[in-house]
Design a protein around this motif. Sequence first.
Motif, PDB file in Angstrom:
ATOM      1  N   GLU A   1       0.827  -1.210   0.000  1.00  9.80           N
ATOM      2  CA  GLU A   1       0.000   0.000   0.000  1.00  9.80           C
ATOM      3  C   GLU A   1       0.860   1.259   0.000  1.00  9.80           C
ATOM      4  N   HIS A   2       1.861   1.294   0.873  1.00  6.80           N
ATOM      5  CA  HIS A   2       2.719   2.475   0.955  1.00  6.80           C
ATOM      6  C   HIS A   2       3.604   2.612  -0.281  1.00  6.80           C
ATOM      7  N   MET A   3       4.051   1.483  -0.823  1.00  2.11           N
ATOM      8  CA  MET A   3       4.871   1.546  -2.036  1.00  2.11           C
ATOM      9  C   MET A   3       4.051   2.072  -3.206  1.00  2.11           C
ATOM     10  N   ASP A   4       2.787   1.681  -3.277  1.00  2.00           N
ATOM     11  CA  ASP A   4       1.910   2.184  -4.341  1.00  2.00           C
ATOM     12  C   ASP A   4       1.726   3.697  -4.225  1.00  2.00           C
ATOM     13  N   ILE A   5       1.503   4.172  -2.999  1.00  2.00           N
ATOM     14  CA  ILE A   5       1.330   5.619  -2.783  1.00  2.00           C
ATOM     15  C   ILE A   5       2.594   6.370  -3.200  1.00  2.00           C
ATOM     16  N   ALA A   6       3.752   5.843  -2.791  1.00  2.00           N
ATOM     17  CA  ALA A   6       5.020   6.512  -3.089  1.00  2.00           C
ATOM     18  C   ALA A   6       5.292   6.552  -4.589  1.00  2.00           C
ATOM     19  N   LEU A   7       5.094   5.434  -5.269  1.00  2.00           N
ATOM     20  CA  LEU A   7       5.396   5.378  -6.703  1.00  2.00           C
ATOM     21  C   LEU A   7       4.448   6.268  -7.502  1.00  2.00           C
ATOM     22  N   LYS A   8       3.158   6.188  -7.208  1.00  2.00           N
ATOM     23  CA  LYS A   8       2.203   7.049  -7.911  1.00  2.00           C
ATOM     24  C   LYS A   8       2.527   8.526  -7.677  1.00  2.00           C
ATOM     25  N   GLY A   9       2.863   8.856  -6.431  1.00  2.00           N
ATOM     26  CA  GLY A   9       3.189  10.245  -6.118  1.00  2.00           C
ATOM     27  C   GLY A   9       4.424  10.727  -6.858  1.00  2.00           C
ATOM     28  N   ALA A  10       5.449   9.868  -6.939  1.00  2.00           N
ATOM     29  CA  ALA A  10       6.688  10.250  -7.623  1.00  2.00           C
ATOM     30  C   ALA A  10       6.438  10.494  -9.107  1.00  2.00           C
ATOM     31  N   ILE A  11       5.635   9.633  -9.729  1.00  2.00           N
ATOM     32  CA  ILE A  11       5.351   9.787 -11.158  1.00  2.00           C
ATOM     33  C   ILE A  11       4.494  11.027 -11.401  1.00  2.00           C
ATOM     34  N   ARG A  12       3.475  11.224 -10.574  1.00  2.00           N
ATOM     35  CA  ARG A  12       2.609  12.397 -10.752  1.00  2.00           C
ATOM     36  C   ARG A  12       3.384  13.697 -10.565  1.00  2.00           C
ATOM     37  N   ALA A  13       4.275  13.725  -9.563  1.00  2.00           N
ATOM     38  CA  ALA A  13       5.065  14.938  -9.319  1.00  2.00           C
ATOM     39  C   ALA A  13       5.964  15.253 -10.509  1.00  2.00           C
ATOM     40  N   ALA A  14       6.510  14.219 -11.136  1.00  2.00           N
ATOM     41  CA  ALA A  14       7.333  14.433 -12.335  1.00  2.00           C
ATOM     42  C   ALA A  14       6.466  14.874 -13.509  1.00  2.00           C
ATOM     43  N   ARG A  15       5.316  14.245 -13.647  1.00  2.00           N
ATOM     44  CA  ARG A  15       4.399  14.587 -14.750  1.00  2.00           C
ATOM     45  C   ARG A  15       3.914  16.029 -14.658  1.00  2.00           C
ATOM     46  N   ASP A  16       3.639  16.484 -13.444  1.00  2.00           N
ATOM     47  CA  ASP A  16       3.036  17.802 -13.247  1.00  2.00           C
ATOM     48  C   ASP A  16       4.062  18.908 -13.005  1.00  2.00           C
ATOM     49  N   ALA A  17       5.349  18.580 -13.042  1.00  8.56           N
ATOM     50  CA  ALA A  17       6.386  19.582 -12.773  1.00  8.56           C
ATOM     51  C   ALA A  17       6.340  20.689 -13.819  1.00  8.56           C
ATOM     52  N   THR A  18       6.504  21.925 -13.368  1.00 12.06           N
ATOM     53  CA  THR A  18       6.498  23.069 -14.280  1.00 12.06           C
ATOM     54  C   THR A  18       7.872  23.727 -14.391  1.00 12.06           C
TER      55      THR A  18
END
Length: 369
Positions: A268-285
């Motif tokens: 569960e925690h690994m899923d949260i961390a991985l999704k968050g890392a990808i989203r943060a990279a995707r949404d970086a400005t």
Amino acid sequence: MNHNTSHSRAAGRASRYAGLELEYADQIIAGLRAHGLGYQEIARTLGIRARRVEATLGEIGVLHGRGVSLTEIAVRVGLPRSTVHDIAGAQQRQSTARKTAVLAAISDMHGMQRDVLGWFLGMERNHVLSLVKQLHKEGSIHKPAEVQAGEKWVVPTRVTAARYLGWRPADWHPPLGLAEHYRAVAQARVMLVGADRALWVPERVLRHRIGKTAGPNGKTRSGEPLLSSGRTPLLGHPHVHDGRFLGVVEGTYGWWALEVELSKKDPEHMDIALKGAIRAARDATEEAMVGVLYLCRTPAVIDNVNAAYDRLPDHEFGEVLALDLLVRDFDQKWRKFLTDYAARREAAKAASSNRRRRTLIHLTSREAS
């Protein structure tokens, strides 16, 4: 009479100022400078000497170390040239390029252990110890402290960190439970980009960026933003990477997000961390990201991240997401770095020895002629 009146007012201001704690004095000086006051204006306002202002801000030392003329420094800081000359000449420390690199790096990374600092600078241990001792004597860093097994930590004072970060951070000391993680991130920076600040965005800066836009509901009591990260995954909170770097990873050039994983997480925690890392990279400005690089310790941790990747929902993280995700062995990368580093050091020593030998031969030939 006017002179005496002026002196009395200055004495009154100095008396009021003397009662302030050092921490508040530094904040006041930094705050006045941030509002556009020059050194002389700050000194007159607080009834202190310009040397005291320099002790907090350090701008004269930094500019003088970079080779900026005394006349230009005087204009920048708002002091007579003669006063700048006196301060620069009286300073025992000289802001060399190497010192600047060290203080900037440990401010970015919160701190570094002495051995990592040696790899970062490409310096022998005895030279690192001498440099650290000098920086502590000058008041730029805290007394080196042993946190976990291994080398002592070199941590900048709050005032020093503020000079290089551009804002006043909270005072920091390496927490025992996270010291190994901070060490590994510093090692990763050494491996990936080295000392060039233009190629690295530290976690500290990323947190500060998010904090500037976070509302009061998204902050802790200390005023820090409540964020998710690889080491503390939090569902529903912005994710902060361990760092970002500009470079080539397996043929792909661009800005990469870095995640350092040292231990296995529950799914569960690994899923949260991985999704968050990808989203943060995707949404970086601020940086146009090309991918996320995971550096993992032990095969079990690598499998942990890969399993989370396999669980990613296709509708959000499928082919439409133009980001690479690479999962690699941290220790394998580090061993290769140390091998290459040792080879470069030996080559540099050999080249230096050959230069000295050629010089000696040249001088001997001249004497013979």
